[in-house]
Design a protein around this motif. Structure first.
Motif, PDB file in Angstrom:
ATOM      1  N   HIS A  14     -29.566  32.064  26.214  1.00  0.00           N
ATOM      2  CA  HIS A  14     -28.838  33.300  25.908  1.00  0.00           C
ATOM      3  C   HIS A  14     -27.339  33.058  25.771  1.00  0.00           C
ATOM      4  CE1 HIS A  14     -31.892  36.560  27.000  1.00  0.00           C
ATOM      5  NE2 HIS A  14     -32.549  35.420  27.037  1.00  0.00           N
ATOM      6  N   ASP A  15     -26.680  34.020  25.096  1.00  0.00           N
ATOM      7  CA  ASP A  15     -25.214  34.088  25.078  1.00  0.00           C
ATOM      8  C   ASP A  15     -24.565  32.827  24.519  1.00  0.00           C
ATOM      9  OD1 ASP A  15     -25.843  36.456  26.261  1.00  0.00           O
ATOM     10  OD2 ASP A  15     -25.155  35.889  28.266  1.00  0.00           O
ATOM     11  N   HIS A  76     -27.776  38.136  18.830  1.00  0.00           N
ATOM     12  CA  HIS A  76     -27.842  38.691  20.193  1.00  0.00           C
ATOM     13  C   HIS A  76     -26.692  39.679  20.378  1.00  0.00           C
ATOM     14  CE1 HIS A  76     -28.809  38.916  24.389  1.00  0.00           C
ATOM     15  NE2 HIS A  76     -27.795  38.194  24.820  1.00  0.00           N
ATOM     16  N   HIS A  80     -21.629  42.047  22.797  1.00  0.00           N
ATOM     17  CA  HIS A  80     -22.320  41.885  24.068  1.00  0.00           C
ATOM     18  C   HIS A  80     -21.712  42.753  25.172  1.00  0.00           C
ATOM     19  CE1 HIS A  80     -24.547  39.885  27.305  1.00  0.00           C
ATOM     20  NE2 HIS A  80     -25.251  39.286  26.391  1.00  0.00           N
ATOM     21  N   PRO A 138     -28.471  42.570  23.883  1.00  0.00           N
ATOM     22  CA  PRO A 138     -27.911  42.136  25.166  1.00  0.00           C
ATOM     23  C   PRO A 138     -28.600  42.856  26.325  1.00  0.00           C
ATOM     24  CG  PRO A 138     -26.158  42.443  23.589  1.00  0.00           C
ATOM     25  CD  PRO A 138     -27.423  42.935  22.931  1.00  0.00           C
ATOM     26  N   ALA A 139     -28.883  42.098  27.367  1.00  0.00           N
ATOM     27  CA  ALA A 139     -29.564  42.610  28.568  1.00  0.00           C
ATOM     28  C   ALA A 139     -30.951  43.180  28.234  1.00  0.00           C
ATOM     29  CB  ALA A 139     -28.717  43.650  29.305  1.00  0.00           C
TER      30      ALA A 139
HETATM   31 ZN   LIG Z   1     -26.927  38.105  26.711  1.00  0.00          ZN
END
Ligand SMILES: [Zn+2]
Length: 246
Positions: A14-15, A76, A80, A138-139
């Motif tokens: 992720h990220d 993604h 964010h 995100p999340a």
């Molecule tokens: Zn993320």
């Protein structure tokens, strides 16, 4: 005779952003013995508005190489970060307490979500030279506007905490919780270790494991991630999200 359906492990980082380049490298090193480059990157076009992916930059070049090596690329979110004030109290609580205000796509309307998806997609596709594989909010938090925009945008793959689905084909592709770790508080860190120790033995046909840049700063999490991939790999092959479409 057809081969028996094989169980899969789907890995994601992720990220992915210039903000966390060093951490992403460490996570790739950690995952490589287990899955090689059979994993997905969740790419943030401009993390918190201060870490833009700039076409032609060294980071953009690396992103293209990762895509060339077979790593799947998911958009993604865009920034964010959830900058909105939520009308509904339940959304507000969810946004604040579950995600430290990272639920960017929870409160967007259809038009706003569509614009960010379109802009982010153009950036990532321009940098990698290939179509994105999908979108992950995100999340893992999607509002109604975000869900509608994903269908409009013909996105092939999306996931939340509990399932993988195809917005384009409007069908669920896999079910079961994603294994992930949290390190924001000691309590979360401890409970994520306990959950991983249980879930890595779950008899799911598709086991998803998602890692985040801050994970690599905690030895206990690094050990748990390593053990989880080792356990998940027994009887499973490292797959791609796009395998689920076939
Ligand atoms: Zn993320």
């Amino acid at each position: 005779m057809t081969a028996p359906a094989q169980r899969l492990v789907l890995a994601s980082v992720h990220d992915v952003s210039p903000r966390f380049e060093g951490e992403v490298d460490r996570l790739l090193d950690l995952l490589a013995p287990h899955v090689g480059s059979r994993l997905a990157m969740l790419v943030v076009p401009n993390h918190w508005g201060t870490a833009p992916i700039v076409p032609g930059s060294p980071f953009a070049t690396r992103l293209r190489r990762w895509a060339d090596s077979g790593i799947e690329m998911f958009l993604h979110g865009f920034h964010h970060r959830d900058d909105r004030r939520h009308e509904r109290r339940s959304d507000r609580l969810r946004a604040q307490f579950m995600t430290a205000s990272e639920g960017e796509f929870l409160g967007l309307d259809r038009r706003e979500a569509a614009d960010l998806i379109s802009e982010g997609r153009a950036l990532v596709e321009g940098v990698t030279g290939r179509a994105i594989d999908g979108f992950v909010a995100p999340a893992w938090l999607y509002g109604e506007g975000a869900l509608a925009a994903l269908g409009d945008a013909d996105i092939k793959l999306a996931e939340d905490h509990w399932r993988v689905w195809s917005p384009a084909e409007q069908r669920t592709l896999a079910r079961g919780p994603v294994i992930t770790w949290a390190s924001r508080t000691r309590a979360r860190l401890a409970s994520s270790l306990a959950a991983a120790a249980l879930l890595r033995h779950a008899p799911l046909s598709v086991l998803r494991i998602g890692v985040h840049p801050p994970d690599c700063r905690h030895q206990a999490l690094v050990r748990s991630i390593d053990r989880t991939f080792a356990a998940a790999g027994r009887g499973r092959r490292a797959g791609a999200y796009r395998d689920l479409l076939n």
